[in-house]
Design an enzyme around this catalytic site. Structure first.
Site, mmCIF file in Angstrom:
data_model
loop_
_atom_site.group_PDB
_atom_site.id
_atom_site.type_symbol
_atom_site.label_atom_id
_atom_site.label_comp_id
_atom_site.label_asym_id
_atom_site.label_seq_id
_atom_site.Cartn_x
_atom_site.Cartn_y
_atom_site.Cartn_z
ATOM 1 N N LYS A 218 -3.765 -17.756 47.211
ATOM 2 C CA LYS A 218 -2.545 -17.978 46.759
ATOM 3 C C LYS A 218 -1.775 -18.984 47.231
ATOM 4 C CE LYS A 218 -1.621 -13.725 44.132
ATOM 5 N NZ LYS A 218 -0.790 -12.427 43.868
ATOM 6 N N LYS B 187 -11.575 -15.556 38.376
ATOM 7 C CA LYS B 187 -10.712 -14.312 38.090
ATOM 8 C C LYS B 187 -9.682 -14.665 36.806
ATOM 9 C CE LYS B 187 -7.645 -12.314 40.722
ATOM 10 N NZ LYS B 187 -6.954 -11.811 41.788
ATOM 11 N N LYS C 27 -2.909 -13.858 35.701
ATOM 12 C CA LYS C 27 -1.528 -14.128 35.076
ATOM 13 C C LYS C 27 -1.158 -15.566 35.474
ATOM 14 C CE LYS C 27 -0.019 -9.632 36.911
ATOM 15 N NZ LYS C 27 0.982 -8.773 37.511
HETATM 16 P P1 TYM Z 1 -1.903 -7.069 40.565
HETATM 17 O O1 TYM Z 1 -0.359 -6.973 40.020
HETATM 18 O O2 TYM Z 1 -2.160 -8.585 40.685
HETATM 19 O O3 TYM Z 1 -2.890 -6.270 39.603
HETATM 20 C C1 TYM Z 1 -2.835 -5.110 39.111
HETATM 21 C C2 TYM Z 1 -4.163 -4.365 39.032
HETATM 22 O O4 TYM Z 1 -5.005 -5.140 38.217
HETATM 23 C C3 TYM Z 1 -6.105 -5.461 38.927
HETATM 24 N N1 TYM Z 1 -6.946 -6.845 38.495
HETATM 25 C C4 TYM Z 1 -7.937 -6.824 37.918
HETATM 26 N N2 TYM Z 1 -8.833 -6.116 37.811
HETATM 27 C C5 TYM Z 1 -10.095 -6.795 37.261
HETATM 28 N N3 TYM Z 1 -10.386 -8.083 36.853
HETATM 29 C C6 TYM Z 1 -9.172 -8.879 36.962
HETATM 30 N N4 TYM Z 1 -9.284 -10.127 36.516
HETATM 31 C C7 TYM Z 1 -8.054 -8.234 37.707
HETATM 32 N N5 TYM Z 1 -6.804 -8.711 38.014
HETATM 33 C C8 TYM Z 1 -5.845 -7.913 38.408
HETATM 34 C C9 TYM Z 1 -5.920 -5.356 40.586
HETATM 35 O O5 TYM Z 1 -6.947 -5.232 41.197
HETATM 36 C C10 TYM Z 1 -4.932 -4.444 40.407
HETATM 37 O O6 TYM Z 1 -5.332 -3.099 40.634
HETATM 38 N N6 TYM Z 1 -1.168 -5.774 45.487
HETATM 39 C C11 TYM Z 1 -1.421 -5.285 44.228
HETATM 40 C C12 TYM Z 1 -0.485 -4.388 43.821
HETATM 41 C C13 TYM Z 1 -0.027 -3.254 44.724
HETATM 42 C C14 TYM Z 1 -0.769 -2.175 45.152
HETATM 43 C C15 TYM Z 1 -0.063 -1.381 46.124
HETATM 44 C C16 TYM Z 1 -2.098 -1.447 44.438
HETATM 45 C C17 TYM Z 1 1.146 -3.283 45.608
HETATM 46 N N7 TYM Z 1 1.061 -1.977 46.046
HETATM 47 C C18 TYM Z 1 -0.556 0.000 46.232
HETATM 48 C C19 TYM Z 1 -2.427 -0.261 45.050
HETATM 49 C C20 TYM Z 1 -1.690 0.334 45.929
HETATM 50 C C21 TYM Z 1 -1.505 -6.337 43.066
HETATM 51 O O7 TYM Z 1 -1.177 -7.484 43.461
HETATM 52 O O8 TYM Z 1 -2.025 -6.063 41.786
#
Ligand code: TYM
Length: 333
Positions: free
Chosen positions: A114, A198, A201
């Protein structure tokens, strides 16, 4: 066994098929089991590690809640709230940042991706982001954390932080060391334009992803335009290793139909890509189409969405404020 589930999603707009198949689908499955206690957090503090437009952020918080519900999460049987409204998250993140080691954070690949080439210009928050994520999870004694594959390293860090805290303060099992719940297959959905990247967004081209708000025509069009190669559909799993785009599309089909690559290959092996794409687009339209419609319907009901968050904040606060008080006592405040 009953599980305490915690997971989070960033309200940065454009929730997509990767989020759905990698995370939301599993949230719904876990939420449907009445034995589980589920907490789903809209992680707005994480969102501002990269600059956000305040108005858009406000809307995106509501849209994330709408997406949770449209995907099938039951707000009556789970706690849905936004992170910034529960002060314990920021407080715990500071205390845990004094437990986490620089060496641990330096290894985080998501920060490297990132921040890109110019790390000096990345926010301090983007760097310490996984510590806040650990705070989220540990405040609720979560036993299981459903996420996509890209969050695996952050969860390992969370486990290390919990163990070090317990060791440093000689208080066994005080912070619950959580288990990641990452699906064995299809936990990393790739871009429709490049099978080695991947689905994300932040990718510029909207054609690289299926947004959960896309309508049926957009879905069909994106699958038509998805990158493939000129060969017919692969015959076996080994062939898939050299054909990432074919693997990804077949993976999406398998995940949508609760099947696996081997079975999907039996149906489509050697066939024309265009035929397969038609079937895949159909499946996507029947799965994502209704979610997209429901999100749009819910977005008009602002008050309903705000009430869900208010109610969730109250419940989350009553759990997290007790835990942070204990943490403060333990560290000697
Ligand atoms: P975030 O908002 O980027 O994504 C949310 C969830 O979607 C999954 N994900 C994917 N899974 C499969 N293929 C993809 N291309 C893909 N893109 C995103 C992510 O793995 C995630 O599960 N850091 C986390 C948010 C967070 C969190 C937490 C998660 C903050 N605190 C505590 C669990 C527990 C994040 O940025 O997810």
């Amino acid at each position: 066994m009953s599980k305490k589930i915690f997971s989070g999603v960033q309200p940065t707009g454009n929730l997509h098929l990767g989020n759905y198949l990698g995370a939301l689908k599993n949230f719904v499955y876990l939420n449907n089991d009445e034995k589980n206690k589920c907490i789903f957090c809209v992680v707005d503090l994480h969102a501002i590690t990269i600059k956000q437009d305040p108005k858009e952020l406000k809307n995106n918080i509501r849209e994330t809640v709408a997406t949770f519900i449209a995907s099938g999460i039951d707000p009556k049987r789970s706690i849905i709230f936004n992170q910034s409204r529960v002060a314990a998250h920021s407080e715990a993140a500071w205390i845990l940042s004094c437990i986490a080691r620089m060496g641990w954070l330096n290894r985080m690949t998501q920060f490297k991706e990132k921040a890109g080439k110019d790390k000096e210009k990345a926010s301090v928050g983007l760097y310490s982001y996984p510590v806040l994520m650990a705070a989220d999870i540990l405040l609720y004694d979560a036993t299981h954390v459903p996420v996509g594959d890209d969050q695996k390293q952050h969860l390992e860090l969370c486990r290390d932080i919990a163990q070090k805290f317990n060791n440093d303060y000689q208080i066994e099992n005080f912070l619950q060391v959580p288990e990641p719940l990452i699906q064995k297959e299809f936990s990393r959905i790739m871009s429709l334009k490049d099978g080695s990247k991947k689905m994300s967004k932040s990718e510029q081209s909207d054609l690289s992803r299926i947004n959960l708000t896309d309508d049926n025509d957009q879905i069909i069009n994106k699958i038509k335009k998805a990158k493939t190669d000129s060969l017919p559909m692969p015959k076996d799993l080994k062939e898939l290793d050299k054909r990432p785009e074919a693997r990804n599309l077949l993976g999406i089909y398998s995940s949508l139909t609760d099947s696996n690559l081997e079975k999907s290959l039996q149906i489509f092996a050697g066939k024309n890509f265009s035929k397969f794409k038609e079937v895949l687009a159909d499946k996507l339209v029947s799965k994502i189409g209704p979610i997209s419609k429901e999100i749009k319907k819910l977005l008009v009901e602002r008050q309903y969405l705000d009430e869900i968050l208010l109610n969730g904040v109250e419940k989350a606060n009553s759990i997290a404020s007790k835990k942070i008080e204990r943490i403060k006592e333990i560290v000697g405040f």
